[in-house]
Design an enzyme around this catalytic site. Structure first.
Site, PDB file in Angstrom:
ATOM      1  N   GLU A  98       0.818  -1.217   0.000  1.00 51.88           N
ATOM      2  CA  GLU A  98       0.000   0.000   0.000  1.00 51.88           C
ATOM      3  C   GLU A  98       0.851   1.266   0.000  1.00 51.88           C
ATOM      4  OE1 GLU A  98      -3.530   0.160   2.437  1.00 51.88           O
ATOM      5  OE2 GLU A  98      -3.557  -2.021   2.598  1.00 51.88           O
ATOM      6  N   ASP A  99       0.378   2.221  -0.772  1.00 48.16           N
ATOM      7  CA  ASP A  99       0.816   3.626  -0.679  1.00 48.16           C
ATOM      8  C   ASP A  99       2.222   3.909  -1.167  1.00 48.16           C
ATOM      9  OD1 ASP A  99      -1.640   3.786   0.522  1.00 48.16           O
ATOM     10  OD2 ASP A  99      -0.964   4.812   2.327  1.00 48.16           O
ATOM     11  N   CYS A 132      -6.498   5.277  -2.042  1.00 43.14           N
ATOM     12  CA  CYS A 132      -6.873   3.874  -1.912  1.00 43.14           C
ATOM     13  C   CYS A 132      -8.207   3.442  -2.520  1.00 43.14           C
ATOM     14  CB  CYS A 132      -6.837   3.526  -0.433  1.00 43.14           C
ATOM     15  SG  CYS A 132      -7.423   1.874  -0.096  1.00 43.14           S
ATOM     16  N   ASP A 173      -0.771   0.019  -4.686  1.00 43.50           N
ATOM     17  CA  ASP A 173      -2.167   0.383  -5.003  1.00 43.50           C
ATOM     18  C   ASP A 173      -2.297   1.838  -5.462  1.00 43.50           C
ATOM     19  OD1 ASP A 173      -1.755   1.501  -2.503  1.00 43.50           O
ATOM     20  OD2 ASP A 173      -3.651   0.808  -1.651  1.00 43.50           O
ATOM     21  N   HIS A 174      -1.276   2.629  -5.201  1.00 39.02           N
ATOM     22  CA  HIS A 174      -1.126   3.982  -5.735  1.00 39.02           C
ATOM     23  C   HIS A 174       0.168   4.500  -5.144  1.00 39.02           C
ATOM     24  CE1 HIS A 174      -2.371   5.343  -1.773  1.00 39.02           C
ATOM     25  NE2 HIS A 174      -3.375   4.497  -1.875  1.00 39.02           N
TER      26      HIS A 174
END
Lengths: 655, 655
Positions: free
Chosen positions: A55-56, A95, A263-264
């Site tokens: 994530e992130d 997200c 996810d980004h």
């Protein structure tokens, strides 16, 4: 019971696959899954899919992409038999929005999932099936472990299991599977450490050696934060590796396409939440299993740290998996498959366009769209009078976020470091190859005019084609799409021309004021509140240049029938110091019980607080409902509660 | 001081007239005003104008027009040297609206003066000059005695004097004048007598001999009322005669065009307030003065009870007076002069078209438009689910109004007598020659289809050309036109296409439901609240036929972002008994502090009260502001106060 269920699922899978006329030769009994599976057999079998998601994090923190990045042995191992995508993009930098596009294969602003988070999930049209549901319907065992932060309704249909601890192991023997797993070790909150950590909690990566972006002040805290974030990449690699081991244990490694990606982007300041490259350019590695090499084009069947230069983005993931599973893409997919027999590396590498978008993320609203074509990036800020640094509670929990802002307020930053806290230009053009951190806006340079116009036009055409639902306030979108039978998509389609008109009004920001003003004068008289609304936003983008409209806008602020128009009128007047915006804006906030309207009004108030020092008075009694645990809307209400509290504290100088 | 003022005015008059290059030969000294004035002299002089207005009476009460009518000696005396217009129309059937068109020469719905009364007077565009102001600017002495019930701003500029007791006598010697005087002896309130009067207060006219319209029940009370109203005509004639005597005394009779007319029709039930002929076809006599005969075409220079068959209406009055005064009509005038050198009787008699309109009058709202061409009258009811008999406090003060309704409720009326209290057809076609009381709707008859289509199309084109501001709720019109620089006219012009679109939506009422529904389904999804609003009104016109929309409309009623759309959704659901409308509608009313919105919501509530017995609960505390004598809006607030009080009492079954 369990075996009965499995039998049922198996029968169903056979029926469904059979009905698709794709597998007339397929046996429903177990098949040999060794790497020696015959071509005939593997033609008839479906590959598994495993998504490993950190994530992130943008790609820039991985050694695989950047010399100064972190070693991630598992990811690197995947790459050894895989493709390394240098230009993989999350279409949104946050997200739930990014995830909603992954799931649906559609742009968020087209289907109404562009805001993070949506307390009222968006209803998808009939037949608008998240691809994992399509896989499930086609016989796949689908599991999610376990983040389920999407902005649309109907998630219960998508997964066989969606929870912590969900894995493929409960499936029917030999049933193909799709497993998604996310890890939070690189998530934003992992950088919410106390200042004391900088001294007391040393990092494995050396702060002195990190490659700090020129947009940040070169402080000890920034260096520490980036070093720590590199450490988190190592940590997450170890965690992800456990799942890879499970796959190997189960003998499914060579039956499984493994996608590792972020996810980004993120998650130092000005990345997550923003469609700069650091907010959307994610790492993506696809490991190709030996038993399903034949599903790819010849030049991608034996990848080995094979670099892919072609642009892919989250809209393309659904078509890609469906294609590899032998299923058709749906018409509503905005992207196209990037893996498949007829997709050779040469043609894939010619793909050089990607679109991205940023709207309301948590309590902070903006409206930004971008297109990147090859190495040129065009960003359109539809509310240029909002700084990117506009306060948002969760972001500023990060020590360096607060430090950065404090240094800005003390006047200690250079121009590049300050830009984040200042109003923006309506459009920006960056040369990513030479300026990967997007520090130098080339839009005004004569030599770039042709490219500027081309990219501007591409973006206009693209968002009109969706059409882009972000041009309505969120409260309006929700109000209009809620009624049964009208989905956000349907609402957009029904109002395509209308939205195109609003985009054209916004784009009056791009012509000289003297050329725009006659048209804007007419638009302020429109019976259509959204035309007035956008005319006012455009006037605000012209600032004091538009002062001849002051008297007219004072009247709109007083007596327009639309709360949205009133608010934008007050905004114009407040930003240009024509009136003190505190009283009229506070009255508007007090007089609506629509949470989304309140939220937008508070965003306007926040900008006024920052730009013209407007200090509001927090109401004695909250104007929003207290979250009620027994209510169906509790989750959303809880978010709102935090957002309202922090906004009020902030704009009333309590924090 | 007075003489100085007069000198100044005289100088100004000379300057102005001179500057118009019309009077180079004119001497500013007194001229001989006998009937022997030379042609040369009278060519250079301006005629006076005297308007004698009886309030609230259609032509049908005058013997000059109807055998059973009242003798009015003064009016008949005017006719002896005058023109009797058989087809003179007030474009609106109510005072301030009709008067605003008289003053401006413009259709009310084009300039925003269509509602009676407008507590917030409408601002006219620059250069949009009431014709009496033009006369004043051209040297006329202008006086009004004394009704000043107009719906636009700027009245102070129009008159030298506007008060009870104002006459032409204070002017500079020989200054031409325009004097307007209204009499209330035929006004609606004169029929607000107690029931006991029927026995105790005998009339001069015999009730047994009145020619009662077939729409009324033939009761003693109706006959008495009509007889009494005939008496009032005699009374008013005597009053008006006193002014005629003053004119004669002053030797100005043959210098003065005298117009006698009614300000609109009335005033038994179903006349004033409605664009039936009895609401708009007014008496009009124009006496032609000997000294200014030359201003008319040859065939009208010596009229003697000369009947004019051609259609004239209030939009034509301003151009007519300006022409007779030697001034140009303004571009914004919707009508054309009906007297003048180049206007011969034959061509005048070919004029056979008139348009009329009815909107909110006092607290009762509707939206009705009509066109009459020759003897065919086409009425378009845009809210056909509202009965004409919808409660309105002031109207029902008339004893026979209440009696009529009571007989309807007791089921004692025939079909023609009942129609007033029932929902209407979206369109009606009447043959006025054979059915002057508009009792028989011919719209469905095959033999009238070509004419129906022609008239429908004429009306559509006409109101789109204005464009018709009545297609927005009044609150919206006021909110949008208020801002400085945006007049109602400008607002209309800026939204001409938009309004035409709304009219087209409303006209889906005229096609079969099965043909309309797909389009309506799309429209309910429109981002434009006014499109949704009109789609709902159109759906309500289809009644239960449209029940497939119930669920969708329930959602709109709950969550639409527009209070107007919500209200119309509740209306649809309430009328079709899908929901009990009381609670949601009451909440809407309680949640707006816009008086005009409240008023419209209460109108919807009133219709629901009558159609489906919805009984509301009057709030303990008024939701509207108490009139404050020190406030500038006191006059308007006082009206509102009455309207709100009576509406609430009515819908909560307190009256």
């Amino acid at each position: 019971m369990k075996s009965t269920l499995h039998t049922t699922l198996l029968s169903r899978a056979c029926y469904l696959l059979g009905s698709l006329a794709l597998i007339s030769l397929m046996s429903c009994s177990g098949t040999d899954e060794s790497s020696h599976t015959s071509t005939l057999e593997s033609n008839n079998k479906k590959p598994n899919f495993l998504w490993l998601i950190s994530e992130d994090n943008s790609k820039h923190f991985l050694k695989l992409y950047d010399q100064a990045g972190a070693s991630m042995p598992m990811v690197e191992e995947l790459a050894e038999q895989g493709l390394i995508f240098d230009n993989a993009f999350s279409n949104a930098p946050v997200c739930s929005t990014a995830r909603s596009t992954l799931a649906t294969g559609a742009y968020g602003p087209r289907i109404g999932t562009q805001n993070h988070r949506t307390a009222e999930p968006i209803e998808l049209p009939n037949g608008f099936t998240p691809f994992s549901e399509s896989l499930k319907n086609a016989g796949y065992y689908t599991t999610n472990n376990f983040k389920s932060d999407y902005n649309f309704e109907g998630l219960d249909r998508v997964w066989h299991q969606s929870k912590s601890g969900a894995y493929w192991r409960d499936r029917t023997p030999n049933q193909p599977f799709f497993h998604v797993q996310s890890w939070k070790l690189t998530h934003e909150h992992t950088l919410h450490f106390p200042e004391s950590d900088i001294q007391n909690n040393p990092t494995r990566h050396a702060p002195s050696k990190v490659d700090l972006s020129p947009i940040y002040p070169d402080t000890e805290a920034f260096r520490y934060t980036q070093a720590r974030y590199l450490d988190h990449h190592q940590n997450i690699d170890g965690e992800m590796n456990k799942v890879l081991d499970m796959l190997k244990e189960d003998g499914e490694l060579e039956n499984t396409f493994i996608f590792y990606f972020g996810d980004h982007g993120g998650v130092l300041p000005a990345s997550k939440g923003y469609i700069f490259e650091r907010g959307i350019n994610v790492p993506l590695i696809v490991r190709v299993p030996k038993n399903f090499r034949h599903l790819l084009s010849k030049d991608m069947q034996q990848p080995n740290n094979t670099r892919v230069d072609g642009f892919v983005s989250f809209i393309d993931f659904a078509p890609t998996l469906l294609k590899l599973a032998g299923l058709e893409s749906a018409e509503y997919h905005d992207g196209e498959a990037f893996l498949g027999k007829n997709i050779d590396l040469k043609s894939l590498n010619k793909r050089d366009v990607t679109y991205s978008h940023a709207d309301r993320f948590d309590e902070k609203s903006d409206l930004v769209r971008a297109v990147r074509k090859d190495n040129l990036k065009y960003i359109r800020n539809y509310q240029p009078f909002y700084s990117d640094g506009l306060f948002a509670e969760y972001r500023y929990r990060q020590y360096v976020y607060a430090e950065w802002k404090s240094l800005f307020q003390q006047g200690k930053l250079n121009q590049v470091q300050s830009a984040f806290f200042k109003p923006k230009s309506p459009e920006a053009l960056y040369d990513i190859a030479n300026d990967p951190q997007e520090t130098t806006n080339l839009a005004a340079l004569p030599k770039y005019q042709a490219q500027l116009v081309e990219l501007r036009s591409m973006l206009q055409d693209e968002i009109k084609s969706w059409p882009d639902l972000g041009f309505y306030p969120e409260s309006e979108l929700l109000a209009q799409h809620t009624p049964k039978g009208v989905t956000a998509v349907g609402f957009g389609q029904a109002n395509k021309t209308h939205i195109a008109g609003l985009i054209d009004i916004a784009d009056l920001q791009l012509v000289p004021y003297q050329q725009a003003k006659a048209k804007l004068r007419q638009l302020l008289k429109s019976a259509d509140q959204w035309q007035r609304y956008w005319a006012l936003i455009t006037l605000s983008s012209f600032g004091k240049q538009a002062e001849e409209f002051n008297q007219h806008i004072i009247q709109l602020a007083k007596s327009d029938s639309s709360i949205h128009v009133k608010a934008r009128a007050i905004e114009f007047l407040g930003l240009n110091k024509v009136i003190d915006p505190v009283k009229p804006l506070s009255e508007l906030i007090a007089n609506t019980n629509n949470q989304f309207e309140q939220l937008q009004l508070l965003n306007i108030a926040t900008n006024l607080h920052e730009q013209v020092n407007a200090v509001f008075v927090r109401p004695a009694v909250n104007t929003w409902p207290a979250p009620d645990k027994s209510s169906a809307s509790y989750r959303g209400d809880r978010f709102f509660d935090v957002w309202f509290n922090v906004r009020w504290d902030y704009i009333s100088d309590k924090i």
